[in-house]
Design an enzyme around this catalytic site. Sequence first.
Site, PDB file in Angstrom:
ATOM      1  N   ASP A   2     127.805  39.795 -43.041  1.00 52.61           N
ATOM      2  CA  ASP A   2     128.010  40.342 -42.045  1.00 52.61           C
ATOM      3  C   ASP A   2     129.797  39.237 -42.234  1.00 52.61           C
ATOM      4  O   ASP A   2     130.578  39.975 -40.875  1.00 52.61           O
ATOM      5  CB  ASP A   2     126.949  39.775 -41.038  1.00 52.61           C
ATOM      6  CG  ASP A   2     126.389  40.239 -40.580  1.00 52.61           C
ATOM      7  OD1 ASP A   2     126.607  41.960 -40.912  1.00 52.61           O
ATOM      8  OD2 ASP A   2     124.708  40.187 -39.913  1.00 52.61           O
TER       9      ASP A   2
ATOM     10  N   ALA B  16     123.370  36.352 -34.227  1.00 47.67           N
ATOM     11  CA  ALA B  16     123.804  35.013 -35.340  1.00 47.67           C
ATOM     12  C   ALA B  16     123.666  33.520 -34.674  1.00 47.67           C
ATOM     13  O   ALA B  16     122.210  33.061 -34.404  1.00 47.67           O
ATOM     14  CB  ALA B  16     125.560  35.218 -35.444  1.00 47.67           C
TER      15      ALA B  16
HETATM   16  P1  NAP Z   1     128.288  31.929 -42.982  1.00 46.76           P
HETATM   17  O1  NAP Z   1     128.147  31.712 -44.087  1.00 46.76           O
HETATM   18  O2  NAP Z   1     129.929  33.054 -43.062  1.00 46.76           O
HETATM   19  O3  NAP Z   1     127.449  32.358 -41.306  1.00 46.76           O
HETATM   20  C1  NAP Z   1     126.513  32.209 -41.553  1.00 46.76           C
HETATM   21  C2  NAP Z   1     125.511  33.461 -41.655  1.00 46.76           C
HETATM   22  O4  NAP Z   1     124.830  34.132 -40.088  1.00 46.76           O
HETATM   23  C3  NAP Z   1     125.424  34.152 -42.635  1.00 46.76           C
HETATM   24  O5  NAP Z   1     124.002  33.989 -43.364  1.00 46.76           O
HETATM   25  C4  NAP Z   1     125.790  35.581 -42.727  1.00 46.76           C
HETATM   26  O6  NAP Z   1     125.109  36.423 -42.566  1.00 46.76           O
HETATM   27  C5  NAP Z   1     125.046  35.174 -40.045  1.00 46.76           C
HETATM   28  N1  NAP Z   1     126.041  36.435 -39.288  1.00 46.76           N
HETATM   29  C6  NAP Z   1     127.207  36.560 -38.925  1.00 46.76           C
HETATM   30  N2  NAP Z   1     126.966  37.051 -37.895  1.00 46.76           N
HETATM   31  C7  NAP Z   1     126.035  37.172 -37.727  1.00 46.76           C
HETATM   32  C8  NAP Z   1     125.124  38.597 -37.318  1.00 46.76           C
HETATM   33  N3  NAP Z   1     125.832  38.770 -35.890  1.00 46.76           N
HETATM   34  N4  NAP Z   1     124.200  38.857 -36.722  1.00 46.76           N
HETATM   35  C9  NAP Z   1     123.668  38.351 -37.403  1.00 46.76           C
HETATM   36  N5  NAP Z   1     123.706  37.066 -38.519  1.00 46.76           N
HETATM   37  C10 NAP Z   1     125.371  36.821 -38.576  1.00 46.76           C
HETATM   38  O7  NAP Z   1     129.515  31.266 -41.096  1.00 46.76           O
HETATM   39  P2  NAP Z   1     131.035  30.951 -40.735  1.00 46.76           P
HETATM   40  O8  NAP Z   1     131.878  31.581 -41.568  1.00 46.76           O
HETATM   41  O9  NAP Z   1     130.803  29.324 -40.771  1.00 46.76           O
HETATM   42  O10 NAP Z   1     130.435  31.806 -39.081  1.00 46.76           O
HETATM   43  C11 NAP Z   1     130.598  33.118 -38.929  1.00 46.76           C
HETATM   44  C12 NAP Z   1     129.006  33.762 -38.364  1.00 46.76           C
HETATM   45  O11 NAP Z   1     127.589  32.552 -38.500  1.00 46.76           O
HETATM   46  C13 NAP Z   1     129.660  32.579 -36.978  1.00 46.76           C
HETATM   47  O12 NAP Z   1     130.538  33.933 -35.876  1.00 46.76           O
HETATM   48  C14 NAP Z   1     128.611  31.975 -36.383  1.00 46.76           C
HETATM   49  O13 NAP Z   1     127.579  33.197 -35.492  1.00 46.76           O
HETATM   50  C15 NAP Z   1     127.428  32.221 -37.718  1.00 46.76           C
HETATM   51  N6  NAP Z   1     127.027  30.792 -38.056  1.00 46.76           N
HETATM   52  C16 NAP Z   1     125.257  30.702 -37.746  1.00 46.76           C
HETATM   53  C17 NAP Z   1     124.659  28.789 -37.820  1.00 46.76           C
HETATM   54  C18 NAP Z   1     123.413  29.216 -37.202  1.00 46.76           C
HETATM   55  O14 NAP Z   1     122.802  29.921 -36.699  1.00 46.76           O
HETATM   56  N7  NAP Z   1     122.942  27.382 -37.173  1.00 46.76           N
HETATM   57  C19 NAP Z   1     125.521  28.296 -38.319  1.00 46.76           C
HETATM   58  C20 NAP Z   1     127.253  28.662 -38.457  1.00 46.76           C
HETATM   59  C21 NAP Z   1     127.548  30.018 -37.963  1.00 46.76           C
HETATM   60  P3  NAP Z   1     126.271  37.610 -43.482  1.00 46.76           P
HETATM   61  O15 NAP Z   1     125.147  36.428 -44.706  1.00 46.76           O
HETATM   62  O16 NAP Z   1     125.589  38.466 -43.807  1.00 46.76           O
HETATM   63  O17 NAP Z   1     127.979  37.073 -43.970  1.00 46.76           O
END
Ligand code: NAP
Length: 269
Positions: free
Chosen positions: A45, A162
């Site tokens: 994603d 997410a």
């Molecule tokens: P990242 O490491 O690229 O992503 C963190 C995780 O979120 C990965 O496992 C990613 O899946 C998953 N993800 C992203 N969009 C999603 C969606 N719409 N539904 C379900 N899972 C999703 O982190 P980043 O680059 O810092 O940020 C990218 C996104 O990650 C942010 O927009 C945020 O929503 C999410 N995130 C979540 C948390 C948390 O839940 N505590 C913390 C940081 C960021 P893949 O492995 O398939 O790429």
Amino acid sequence: MRIAVIANKAPKSIKVAAELREKLAEASFELTLDQPNVVITVGGDGTLLNAFHSYVNELDKIRFIGVHTGHLGFYTDWRDYELDYLVESLKKDNSQSVSYPLLNITLIYEDDTKNKTFLALNEVTVKNLNRTMVAEVLIKDELFEKFRGDGLSVSTPTGSTAYSKSLGGAVIHPRVNAMQLNEVASINNRVYRSLGSPMIIAKDEWITLELDRGESYQVHIDHLVTTEENLVSIKVELAEQRIQFASYRHTHFWRRVNDAFIGELRGQE
Ligand code: NAP
């Protein structure tokens, strides 16, 4: 059809992307990163989020397709062993698509000539870098509450699986045109009080976060993070633009949610 294939840095994604490019070239598709009609991401994603932001100014002309090389994703519903089927589907393409809501975010500064707007696919989150964040939350320009805590986050329906989910937000079907406001560690006691639960905001409403002046804020728009000084408020509403995916088959949303978070239905298809 002009197709861009974008992979993340994982060796498996690089290999799958090379294989896909070869199959697409054999089928006489034009491979280009410049003004594509279809963007195929290979990875997770996160890879699709990256590609979305690379082409954010061309969304009306692009349909996205996500191939996942790890676990099943929410924007990535093709598997790496389905490349032939994907190329066949592209050959028979008749522009079928499904679209999902995006957020339109305006960062408003003391000097309003510096205001900036962004689109988000997952969410926007704001946090105070140094101390408890204090913000007035207005809905449709009417004061709703005074928030104190680590931060506030507004997500799209597709972003609801997410960061929003980690904050205790509801999982929202992507056909619902709404956005969700989540608190990040709010302070709730006899002195300070905010709602304390996620809120689903209708498509014709907008949220304004009036921030305390003179503070440094960290603003996350999907995976992009910036530090903002002189920020006065943030306005969030559903965008006019939407993200479009090429839809060659139907993926049952709740089965995907089960697969990602519970896993009990696996093997029962
Ligand atoms: P990242 O490491 O690229 O992503 C963190 C995780 O979120 C990965 O496992 C990613 O899946 C998953 N993800 C992203 N969009 C999603 C969606 N719409 N539904 C379900 N899972 C999703 O982190 P980043 O680059 O810092 O940020 C990218 C996104 O990650 C942010 O927009 C945020 O929503 C999410 N995130 C979540 C948390 C948390 O839940 N505590 C913390 C940081 C960021 P893949 O492995 O398939 O790429």
